[in-house]
Scaffold this active site. Structure first.
Site, PDB file in Angstrom:
ATOM      1  N   ARG A  54       0.861  -1.182   0.000  1.00 33.86           N
ATOM      2  CA  ARG A  54       0.000   0.000   0.000  1.00 33.86           C
ATOM      3  C   ARG A  54       0.895   1.230   0.000  1.00 33.86           C
ATOM      4  O   ARG A  54       2.116   1.110   0.047  1.00 33.86           O
ATOM      5  CB  ARG A  54      -1.000   0.024   1.164  1.00 33.86           C
ATOM      6  N   ARG A  94      -7.515  -0.539  -6.902  1.00 35.18           N
ATOM      7  CA  ARG A  94      -7.684   0.533  -5.899  1.00 35.18           C
ATOM      8  C   ARG A  94      -8.065   1.793  -6.663  1.00 35.18           C
ATOM      9  O   ARG A  94      -7.216   2.638  -6.938  1.00 35.18           O
ATOM     10  CB  ARG A  94      -6.375   0.781  -5.123  1.00 35.18           C
ATOM     11  N   GLN A 207      -1.496   2.228  11.196  1.00 34.29           N
ATOM     12  CA  GLN A 207      -0.298   2.160  10.346  1.00 34.29           C
ATOM     13  C   GLN A 207       0.940   2.674  11.072  1.00 34.29           C
ATOM     14  O   GLN A 207       2.053   2.270  10.754  1.00 34.29           O
ATOM     15  CB  GLN A 207      -0.489   2.992   9.055  1.00 34.29           C
ATOM     16  N   ASP A 248      -1.853  12.696   0.924  1.00 30.38           N
ATOM     17  CA  ASP A 248      -2.473  11.902  -0.128  1.00 30.38           C
ATOM     18  C   ASP A 248      -2.843  12.745  -1.332  1.00 30.38           C
ATOM     19  O   ASP A 248      -2.914  12.259  -2.453  1.00 30.38           O
ATOM     20  CB  ASP A 248      -3.707  11.183   0.408  1.00 30.38           C
TER      21      ASP A 248
END
Lengths: 366, 366
Positions: A54, A94, A207, A248
């Site tokens: 990821r 994704r 995470q 992001d």
């Protein structure tokens, strides 16, 4: 990435058989360090879809290597069709990961239309390696630019330990190597600057606890895990010298979407005079957007991520426990947006710039 | 507290045998609703020490009932000595809980020196019940005063749902009944005002996920569990109308120590124009302190609370899982301090006042 003294990337070609792609299985971290061999498109599809890997940069490189694996399976006389199908399959793993589509499209443009099958496969291999190398190089440069910021604080503190807080995992594991937010930390550590990282556990998917703590530990960087609730207290009491997070998506005026909870840390940083940096490769900019709070879509994820937590049981198994009453509903927004006014500066592969349209467009000409 | 339609307190005398004290076992929540009978001082000592019950108000009442149980075991001719020993034992269970010492001292002052053993025991019973009743009554009054604030927002929203965010558990389970932060919520709900509570899970001990979600659910109040990271995003997007939290200690100028993470929510509330209230009975004030950030000692708790999480396994057992690498260290500050300037107002049993010395001392004459 330095794993117990040995250099690793998160994705690479098999040392003896370049028809195999190898990855670190991030699903097994932090309890098991496992390398998986991916031998065909289906292996890669599953690895991306089921999050064996990821992170924005890594997903892009994985898609590129996925196209390379697809080229090895493609038939000579249906090559273009086969690759077109592979592109669709990979893009669907994704759908919100923008690096994924970007890498797949580059791969298609780099494979020559008129060539032998072997030449096409060779071109695909080289293009995938180039994308991976590019990702690693951008992250390395982010490290070099960010290092200057850490050095400055270290100097000001007369070489006392520089305390850096980070949220989520924007480390080597999220890219091909180095990471974005953690790249300056590794660069500073490798130069002998005393650094210590406060690692937000980053609920709900943890995470920070599972990936950031693991990779900092493997590299030998001093760090401590903290609940996401702790950052305000730490900053209030002078225990944080700087915050560095990844992103992001960053708009043209510098608003940054990142893992949920980032915004709260930015508020505390501003309030307590702690510099707050966002580290990103330029591929993370979305120059079509301006007002991040209004325009960036925020993914709502499954409530089960909040209601259940995975970890290692006392007898060493991985298990999932429910933390709330059976009937309790939960809400789970994946990201939040930190408005540019809370961001001290952006750290990119081209250098450091203000989180402001003028400064960003000057550096990237967009 | 309304548990599936039936009224409960968190602590009470056994309905048929007033020599037994009953409590809800909060260790078993949210998965099992269990009432425990406490028959002597040692039972109560263990219940407080091992956190079968917790929360400032409830600990005070428990200590009082503990002294009553001790009086039942005391010998006629060594009564004072026996009670003195009991006082020390109870005060040592949770040394930082200020209500505990306060309740024990009141109990001692209320038991007459010259009286028969039976009279002394009766006096102890009445004093304990008075302390418990007082706690419940203060919380009920906090609810009535806070209700007015919720009503005002409901009116402004034309009776649309009022969204209230809370952190940790300052509900009925933390007191004898009603709670502090949740008392206004119950009062509003019981009057038919549409309310919805965002429940911060409250890492690391997850009191929101396990206790607040449970008691709101039992009472029937609509609510959703959220990660502690979510509040900023919710407030940024107008999904929170007010924040109400409890407090562990409030200084004379209105700085409030509460569960770690409260401060981050206060920052987000201020930044987004969301009113931020702290609800507390007056026993929570510490009039000897002014500057909360500088003066209130912040307890550092065991790192294992961060590294491990408990919950229910798929087969219904309670288990603990480790969420980080074996060698990862963690830091665990239990509380943070929200400076008065971020607090819209304090909700007390005497009414609402500004988080400011003038306003507080006017209401409490301290």
């Amino acid at each position: 990435m330095n794993i117990n003294g040995k250099h690793f990337r998160t994705i690479w070609l098999h040392e003896e058989d370049p028809k195999i792609v190898r990855i670190i299985n991030q699903q097994a971290l932090p309890f098991t360090f496992e390398i998986i061999d991916l031998k065909n498109l289906e292996d890669m599809r599953r690895a991306i879809k089921d999050m064996y890997l990821r992170g924005a940069g890594l997903i892009g490189a994985a898609a590129a290597y996925g196209m390379y694996l697809a080229s090895l399976e493609a038939e000579e006389n249906s090559f273009d069709d086969d690759m077109q199908k592979a592109a669709v399959i990979l893009k669907n793993t994704r759908p919100t990961a923008s690096n994924l589509a970007w890498a797949v499209d580059i791969m298609r443009s780099k494979i020559p239309g008129k060539a032998t099958l072997a030449q096409k496969q060779e071109a695909a291999k080289n293009a995938a390696m180039e994308i991976a190398d590019g990702d690693a190089e951008y992250c390395r440069m982010i490290g070099i630019h960010g290092l200057a910021l850490i050095e400055k604080i270290a100097k000001k503190k007369k070489n006392e330990t520089v305390n850096i807080l980070t949220h989520c995992n924007a480390g080597a594991l999220a890219f091909v190597d180095y990471g974005s937010a953690l790249s300056p930390v590794y660069a500073a550590f490798d130069r002998g600057i005393k650094v210590h990282v406060w690692v937000d556990e980053t609920r709900p998917r943890n995470q920070g606890a599972s990936l950031t703590a693991w990779e900092l530990g493997r590299h030998g960087v001093p760090h401590k895990l903290i609940p996401d609730n702790a950052g305000g207290h730490l900053m209030q009491h002078g225990m944080v010298d700087m915050v560095i997070t990844g992103a992001d998506r960053v708009t043209r005026r510098g608003d940054a979407a990142n893992k949920i909870g980032t915004y709260l840390k930015a508020l505390a940083a501003k309030e307590n005079g702690v510099p707050f940096y966002v580290a990103l490769p330029s591929s993370t900019f979305d120059f079509t957007m301006k007002d991040g709070v209004k325009e960036i879509p925020i993914e709502e994820r499954d409530a089960s991520e909040v209601r259940f937590i995975s970890g290692k049981t006392p007898d060493g198994y991985i298990s999932t426990v429910q933390i709330c009453p059976d009937e309790t509903e939960a809400a789970n927004w994946g990201f939040d947006v930190t408005p540019a006014r809370y961001i001290t500066a952006l750290i990119t592969e081209r250098g450091i710039c203000n989180a402001a349209e003028k400064s960003i467009t000057k550096l990237f000409g967009a």
